[in-house]
Design a protein around this motif. Structure first.
Motif, short mmCIF file in Angstrom:
data_model
loop_
_atom_site.label_atom_id
_atom_site.label_comp_id
_atom_site.label_asym_id
_atom_site.label_seq_id
_atom_site.Cartn_x
_atom_site.Cartn_y
_atom_site.Cartn_z
N GLY A 40 0.82 -1.21 0.00
CA GLY A 40 0.00 0.00 0.00
C GLY A 40 0.85 1.25 0.00
O GLY A 40 0.52 2.24 -0.67
N GLY A 41 1.95 1.22 0.75
CA GLY A 41 2.87 2.37 0.75
C GLY A 41 3.47 2.63 -0.62
O GLY A 41 3.62 3.78 -1.04
N PHE A 52 13.79 12.70 -3.81
CA PHE A 52 12.81 11.66 -4.14
C PHE A 52 12.47 10.83 -2.91
O PHE A 52 11.30 10.59 -2.59
CB PHE A 52 13.35 10.77 -5.25
N PHE A 53 13.50 10.38 -2.21
CA PHE A 53 13.26 9.52 -1.04
C PHE A 53 12.60 10.30 0.09
O PHE A 53 11.78 9.75 0.84
CB PHE A 53 14.58 8.88 -0.58
N THR A 54 12.93 11.57 0.22
CA THR A 54 12.27 12.40 1.24
C THR A 54 10.78 12.57 0.93
O THR A 54 9.93 12.46 1.82
CB THR A 54 12.94 13.77 1.32
N ALA A 55 10.49 12.84 -0.34
CA ALA A 55 9.09 13.00 -0.75
C ALA A 55 8.33 11.69 -0.59
O ALA A 55 7.16 11.68 -0.16
CB ALA A 55 9.01 13.48 -2.19
N ALA A 56 8.97 10.58 -0.92
CA ALA A 56 8.32 9.28 -0.79
C ALA A 56 8.02 8.97 0.66
O ALA A 56 6.91 8.54 1.02
CB ALA A 56 9.19 8.19 -1.41
N TRP A 57 8.99 9.19 1.54
CA TRP A 57 8.77 8.95 2.98
C TRP A 57 7.69 9.86 3.52
O TRP A 57 6.84 9.43 4.32
CB TRP A 57 10.07 9.13 3.74
N SER A 58 7.70 11.11 3.11
CA SER A 58 6.70 12.06 3.57
C SER A 58 5.29 11.63 3.14
O SER A 58 4.34 11.70 3.94
CB SER A 58 7.01 13.45 3.04
N ALA A 59 5.15 11.18 1.90
CA ALA A 59 3.83 10.77 1.41
C ALA A 59 3.29 9.58 2.19
O ALA A 59 2.12 9.58 2.61
CB ALA A 59 3.92 10.43 -0.08
N VAL A 60 4.14 8.59 2.42
CA VAL A 60 3.68 7.38 3.11
C VAL A 60 3.42 7.66 4.58
O VAL A 60 2.38 7.26 5.14
CB VAL A 60 4.72 6.25 2.95
#
Length: 419
Positions: free
Chosen positions: A59-60, A84-92
């Motif tokens: 789901g993440g 990219f990884f910061t945005a991905a972690w923030s979204a999840v």
């Protein structure tokens, strides 16, 4: 050559294993189907937990895939991968934090009541799910696929609602009679499928699915009659206050006494299936109908009784829905409760405690998913995907064990254990 005599029960709870039969026989086919059902609906807590974790991980990944900020950062991934990884972690993290706030505890609320209200909403949403899933589980453990919980919920809600908004009875008695009406309606509706299976051999899956449609269209018709309709809209009058389930925490919360009925229903099913003679008969027929018949049990009568008990619990779920949460009838009174109950029964391994916890989990996902969608813009469909993946992994324990490199269960691990 005479049939082999079945072995005596091991302990007080395990049904006797049946005699061997030639491969491909009719009874053998039924026993294999029951064995598949038992393997799907039993298992370890660890596999269930890992299935849920795996569903959250996938789901993440879906949340990352649909997030606009992540998509923007992906356009210059090789230039600044950290973005990219910061945005991905923030979204999840923001999505799952919103899911938690909406389902369990709102740590951003300024009052205690606001902080605990998400949990009470989860309990409210879980109440009919738990009761209906307990009914489905009774059928599963007896080797019957009751796919008609939806229709049984509808019939239970219809009769309970009718008693609630038309009859004039004293406080207390009115509520009990309305609840009893829902229980009887659900039991009789499921009993039709049980009787047809016992008398004609009609498959309960086909019959119960068809009865779902009959119940839905019957309710839609009733809502057009003077006895059920309030006017142009397909909506019944409100249930009288004397027939409403009392609120547990006051007017600021929707949590009602239906949740207590869910707890009592779980205790009843535990006693029925683990401590009663009738429950032993249910499990014996579910484990090996041929051996149960050889031991002198009436398999056909058991089929009917199992369906009546299963439907009665689903009818009670419908009654709690209309008397406690909705307060009036519409053609969507059941929503997808009956079908979700099948999911909860599988997720809870057909055991009362597991179903109770699975119902809370499922209710929390439903309630928290709406908050997640509003707060972060994450599509609520992601929650539906998570629910579906949980069921997928629960139904395929070998897949979960293979992903996490878990050892295979010991031989005989699927043996039924008292709940």
């Amino acid at each position: 050559m005479s049939a082999a005599k079945p072995a005596p029960p091991s302990g007080a709870t395990d049904p006797a294993p049946g005699p061997e039969r030639p491969a491909g026989s009719k009874s053998g086919n039924g026993d294999r189907a029951a064995q598949v059902l038992r393997e799907v609906s039993t298992g370890t807590f660890g596999v269930t937990f890992l299935a849920f974790v795996l569903a959250l991980v996938i789901g993440g990944l879906l949340i990352i895939a649909v997030d606009d900020d992540v998509a923007d950062a992906a356009s210059y991934l090789f230039a600044r991968p950290a973005d990219f990884f910061t945005a991905a972690w923030s979204a999840v993290s923001e999505a799952y934090a919103a899911l938690f706030r909406g389902a369990v505890f709102n740590y951003e609320a300024s009052t205690v009541s606001g902080a605990i209200k998400p949990l009470t909403e989860t309990m409210t949403a879980a109440t009919p799910l738990i009761i209906a899933a307990l009914g489905v589980a009774v059928g599963f453990r007896a080797g019957l696929f009751n796919i008609g919980a939806q229709g049984q919920v509808i019939m239970g809600a219809t009769i309970a609602g009718f008693v609630g908004f038309t009859w004039n009875l004293p406080v207390g008695i009115h509520l009990l009679v309305a609840l009893l009406g829902g229980v009887i309606a659900g039991g009789l509706w499921a009993g039709i499928a049980g009787l047809l299976k016992a008398r004609t051999g009609a498959h309960e899956v086909i019959v119960t699915i068809m009865l779902n449609y009959v119940a839905l269209y019957l309710l839609q018709f009733l809502l057009t009659t003077d006895a059920f309709s309030t006017g142009n809209q397909p909506k019944s009058p409100s249930v009288k206050s004397t027939a409403q389930l009392p609120l547990l925490l006051g007017d600021g919360f929707r949590l009602n006494a239906g949740f207590l009925l869910a707890i009592l229903s779980a205790v009843f099913v535990w006693w029925l299936m683990s401590r009663s003679t009738i429950g032993f008969r249910f499990r014996a027929v579910g484990s090996n109908a041929h051996a149960a018949r050889t031991a002198g049990m009436s398999v056909t009568a058991t089929f009917v009784l199992v369906m009546i008990v299963s439907g009665a619990l689903a009818g009670l779920a419908g009654a709690t829905q209309v008397l406690g949460t909705e307060k009036f009838l519409t053609d969507g009174i059941a929503g997808s409760l009956g079908f979700d109950a099948i999911t909860v029964a599988l997720l809870g391994r057909s055991r009362p405690l597991g179903i109770f916890l699975a119902g809370l989990l499922y209710g929390g996902l439903n309630v928290g998913g709406r908050v997640m969608e509003v707060s972060t813009g994450t599509p609520i469909d992601i929650v539906l995907v998570i629910q579906s993946l949980v069921v997928l992994f629960i139904a395929a324990p070998p897949l979960v064990r293979a992903i996490f490199h878990l050892p295979a269960p010991r031989t005989g691990a699927s043996k039924e254990v008292a709940a």
